[in-house]
Design a protein around this motif. Structure first.
Motif, PDB file in Angstrom:
ATOM      1  N   LEU A  27       0.813  -1.217   0.000  1.00 13.30           N
ATOM      2  CA  LEU A  27       0.000   0.000   0.000  1.00 13.30           C
ATOM      3  C   LEU A  27       0.844   1.263   0.000  1.00 13.30           C
ATOM      4  N   ASN A  28       2.113   1.123   0.389  1.00 12.45           N
ATOM      5  CA  ASN A  28       3.028   2.262   0.428  1.00 12.45           C
ATOM      6  C   ASN A  28       2.515   3.383   1.325  1.00 12.45           C
ATOM      7  N   THR A  29       1.913   3.011   2.453  1.00 13.75           N
ATOM      8  CA  THR A  29       1.436   4.026   3.402  1.00 13.75           C
ATOM      9  C   THR A  29       2.541   4.480   4.354  1.00 13.75           C
ATOM     10  N   GLY A  30       3.506   3.596   4.608  1.00 16.17           N
ATOM     11  CA  GLY A  30       4.551   3.910   5.571  1.00 16.17           C
ATOM     12  C   GLY A  30       4.189   3.622   7.008  1.00 16.17           C
ATOM     13  N   PHE A  31       2.976   3.110   7.267  1.00 18.52           N
ATOM     14  CA  PHE A  31       2.585   2.751   8.629  1.00 18.52           C
ATOM     15  C   PHE A  31       3.194   1.396   8.999  1.00 18.52           C
ATOM     16  N   ILE A  66      -6.068   7.906  11.771  1.00 20.35           N
ATOM     17  CA  ILE A  66      -4.766   8.565  11.682  1.00 20.35           C
ATOM     18  C   ILE A  66      -4.491   8.822  10.211  1.00 20.35           C
ATOM     19  N   GLU A  67      -4.288  10.062   9.871  1.00 24.57           N
ATOM     20  CA  GLU A  67      -4.147  10.438   8.463  1.00 24.57           C
ATOM     21  C   GLU A  67      -2.779  11.077   8.236  1.00 24.57           C
ATOM     22  N   HIS A  68      -2.096  10.591   7.197  1.00 23.93           N
ATOM     23  CA  HIS A  68      -0.801  11.160   6.811  1.00 23.93           C
ATOM     24  C   HIS A  68      -0.782  11.337   5.298  1.00 23.93           C
ATOM     25  N   ARG A  69      -0.851  12.571   4.881  1.00 28.75           N
ATOM     26  CA  ARG A  69      -0.786  12.914   3.445  1.00 28.75           C
ATOM     27  C   ARG A  69      -1.790  12.102   2.620  1.00 28.75           C
ATOM     28  N   GLY A  70      -3.004  12.064   3.115  1.00 30.91           N
ATOM     29  CA  GLY A  70      -4.091  11.437   2.378  1.00 30.91           C
ATOM     30  C   GLY A  70      -4.239   9.946   2.572  1.00 30.91           C
ATOM     31  N   GLN A  71      -3.341   9.310   3.343  1.00 27.91           N
ATOM     32  CA  GLN A  71      -3.465   7.886   3.614  1.00 27.91           C
ATOM     33  C   GLN A  71      -3.889   7.695   5.065  1.00 27.91           C
ATOM     34  N   ARG A  72      -4.766   6.709   5.275  1.00 28.65           N
ATOM     35  CA  ARG A  72      -5.495   6.647   6.548  1.00 28.65           C
ATOM     36  C   ARG A  72      -5.426   5.273   7.193  1.00 28.65           C
ATOM     37  N   LEU A  73      -5.192   5.296   8.485  1.00 30.11           N
ATOM     38  CA  LEU A  73      -5.253   4.113   9.324  1.00 30.11           C
ATOM     39  C   LEU A  73      -6.414   4.281  10.288  1.00 30.11           C
ATOM     40  N   PHE A  74      -7.259   3.267  10.372  1.00 24.60           N
ATOM     41  CA  PHE A  74      -8.463   3.315  11.209  1.00 24.60           C
ATOM     42  C   PHE A  74      -8.363   2.289  12.326  1.00 24.60           C
ATOM     43  N   PHE A  75      -8.578   2.735  13.553  1.00 25.67           N
ATOM     44  CA  PHE A  75      -8.661   1.862  14.727  1.00 25.67           C
ATOM     45  C   PHE A  75     -10.066   1.984  15.275  1.00 25.67           C
ATOM     46  N   SER A  95     -17.498  -7.294  11.413  1.00 24.25           N
ATOM     47  CA  SER A  95     -16.289  -6.534  11.089  1.00 24.25           C
ATOM     48  C   SER A  95     -15.982  -6.574   9.602  1.00 24.25           C
ATOM     49  N   LEU A  96     -16.240  -7.712   8.961  1.00 24.89           N
ATOM     50  CA  LEU A  96     -16.029  -7.795   7.513  1.00 24.89           C
ATOM     51  C   LEU A  96     -16.976  -6.854   6.766  1.00 24.89           C
ATOM     52  N   LEU A  97     -18.224  -6.781   7.222  1.00 22.89           N
ATOM     53  CA  LEU A  97     -19.172  -5.853   6.609  1.00 22.89           C
ATOM     54  C   LEU A  97     -18.759  -4.407   6.842  1.00 22.89           C
ATOM     55  N   ALA A  98     -18.313  -4.104   8.069  1.00 21.51           N
ATOM     56  CA  ALA A  98     -17.861  -2.748   8.377  1.00 21.51           C
ATOM     57  C   ALA A  98     -16.647  -2.378   7.527  1.00 21.51           C
ATOM     58  N   ALA A  99     -15.726  -3.316   7.354  1.00 20.04           N
ATOM     59  CA  ALA A  99     -14.544  -3.056   6.538  1.00 20.04           C
ATOM     60  C   ALA A  99     -14.929  -2.754   5.093  1.00 20.04           C
ATOM     61  N   LYS A 100     -15.955  -3.435   4.610  1.00 19.54           N
ATOM     62  CA  LYS A 100     -16.454  -3.150   3.259  1.00 19.54           C
ATOM     63  C   LYS A 100     -17.024  -1.741   3.181  1.00 19.54           C
ATOM     64  N   GLU A 101     -17.779  -1.335   4.212  1.00 18.69           N
ATOM     65  CA  GLU A 101     -18.365   0.005   4.215  1.00 18.69           C
ATOM     66  C   GLU A 101     -17.299   1.086   4.332  1.00 18.69           C
ATOM     67  N   LEU A 102     -16.206   0.769   4.978  1.00 18.94           N
ATOM     68  CA  LEU A 102     -15.095   1.701   5.103  1.00 18.94           C
ATOM     69  C   LEU A 102     -14.173   1.675   3.887  1.00 18.94           C
ATOM     70  N   ASN A 103     -14.413   0.721   2.977  1.00 18.88           N
ATOM     71  CA  ASN A 103     -13.557   0.518   1.810  1.00 18.88           C
ATOM     72  C   ASN A 103     -12.087   0.329   2.218  1.00 18.88           C
ATOM     73  N   CYS A 104     -11.888  -0.570   3.187  1.00 17.80           N
ATOM     74  CA  CYS A 104     -10.533  -0.835   3.673  1.00 17.80           C
ATOM     75  C   CYS A 104      -9.715  -1.553   2.607  1.00 17.80           C
ATOM     76  N   LYS A 105      -8.483  -1.157   2.464  1.00 18.46           N
ATOM     77  CA  LYS A 105      -7.595  -1.855   1.534  1.00 18.46           C
ATOM     78  C   LYS A 105      -6.978  -3.094   2.170  1.00 18.46           C
ATOM     79  N   VAL A 106      -6.925  -3.118   3.502  1.00 17.53           N
ATOM     80  CA  VAL A 106      -6.516  -4.318   4.231  1.00 17.53           C
ATOM     81  C   VAL A 106      -7.125  -4.232   5.633  1.00 17.53           C
ATOM     82  N   MET A 107      -7.518  -5.378   6.166  1.00 15.64           N
ATOM     83  CA  MET A 107      -8.084  -5.458   7.515  1.00 15.64           C
ATOM     84  C   MET A 107      -7.170  -6.303   8.395  1.00 15.64           C
TER      85      MET A 107
END
Length: 360
Positions: free
Chosen positions: A88-92, A242-251, A300-312
């Motif tokens: 994903l090249n997010t750097g997280f 947590i957002e860094h230059r347009g890339q987002r991590l969700f907890f 959680s799988l449904l929520a991840a779909k609604e959030l359009n997560c690239k990885v869970m």
């Protein structure tokens, strides 16, 4: 006795400096209070009331998996599958410490702790719960002393004992900045801590990061004696983006399934990395209530779909956790793997064992 000596004695007896508390909110921040409470300051979920769930596993939910090796059925397990994390090249850099605790190294060089709880509940509740089966845990995969003392910020989702431990605040110390829900700061000892109390959909910067506090569907309380609650819903609860230059991590924090996931996506956009709870949803006597405030793996799988997560990345299961309302410490992971296949979920999973890390 001379005054300087007396002042020093008073300083030692009374402790250190007072905390600094900033109340963070913006014009479009949100908070909701209970309609039926005698106390107008008791908080409520955004979407209270009876829930319907789009998908529920009803049979063969915990089939053994070749990806999970267990010493006993569904317990003392480790994930042994081969994984290639998405590029994903997010750097997280994400390290799971156990239960809900994470250590995050960010692209700008800062480090964060989510819900750090190194061992047991706070005293005296830990002592009392030693008599209750399932309320003790093995220690988590705690960061090094250097990592702890150099942590830039600590973020808490809510005040429940398995997510907020005062002993760990003392370990981290007052060098770090603390981000907490509204009404939370009063639970800190007065020792010079810098605390940001935040409402839902409020934001504050930390270095190059934007930190957003978002809703969850849960509740809050602290107890002094088992089953005798105080401070019910007097502090808010939620999750973090947590957002860094347009890339987002969700907890997500502890949460049940509700429309708030869609609200978060609409407010901030698609999520790159989603740290999602998958355990503590089952209880023989109180099944409906447990699921109301804790997502099942399929929720959680449904929520991840609604959030359009690239990885869970799931959490809440594991060998460094409590048996809090689930069949066992690992059945949630087996259920997740089964439901991911049954639901034909397109959300990639990356499974961690406690202490493991991944850079995404």
């Amino acid at each position: 006795m001379k005054w300087p000596v007396l002042s020093l004695i008073v300083f030692v007896l009374l402790g250190c400096t007072n905390n600094t508390v900033e109340h963070v909110k913006q014009p479009d921040s949100v908070v909701r209070y209970q309609d039926d409470s005698k106390d107008p300051t008791r908080f409520s979920n955004l979407y209270p009331g009876k829930k319907t769930y789009p998908k529920t596993c009803t049979e063969n939910c915990y089939r053994p998996s070749k990806l999970v090796a267990c010493k006993t059925p569904a317990e003392n397990c480790r994930f042994i599958g081969q994984q290639t994390p998405p590029d994903l090249n997010t750097g997280f850099a994400i390290r799971w410490l156990g239960h809900a605790s994470f250590y995050i190294e960010n692209p700008d060089g800062t480090s964060l702790l989510f819900d750090p709880v190194s061992e047991q509940f706070d005293w005296p509740v830990n002592w009392a719960f030693r008599l209750s089966e399932g309320f003790n845990r093995r220690p988590g995969a705690w960061p090094t002393k250097s990592e702890i003392t150099n942590t830039d910020a600590v973020l808490y989702s809510h005040i429940h004992y398995d997510h907020f431990n005062k002993d760990d605040i003392a370990q981290v110390g007052s060098k770090a900045e603390y981000f907490v829900p509204l009404g939370f700061a009063e639970h800190f000892p007065q020792d010079g801590y810098r605390i940001n109390e935040m409402t839902w959909f409020s934001s504050k910067s930390l270095g190059d990061l934007n930190i957003h506090f978002v809703p969850a569907h849960h509740f809050s309380s602290r107890i002094w004696v088992p089953y005798l609650y105080e401070d019910n819903n007097a502090a808010l609860w939620g999750g973090w983006v947590i957002e860094h230059r347009g890339q987002r991590l969700f907890f997500a924090g502890d949460t049940g399934y509700s429309k708030h996931f869609s609200d978060i996506q609409q407010r901030y956009g698609d999520m790159d990395v989603c740290l999602m709870p998958i355990a503590s949803y089952f209880h023989e006597q109180n099944g409906d209530w447990y699921r109301y405030v804790h997502t099942t793996p399929e929720d959680s799988l449904l929520a991840a779909k609604e959030l359009n997560c690239k990885v869970m990345i799931p959490w809440g299961y594991g060998n460094a956790s409590w048996k809090m309302g689930d069949h066992s410490t690992h059945s949630a992971l087996l259920r997740l793997l089964n439901m991911h296949q049954e639901m034909k979920s397109e959300i990639p999973l990356h499974i961690l064992n406690e202490g493991e890390a991944v850079v995404l």
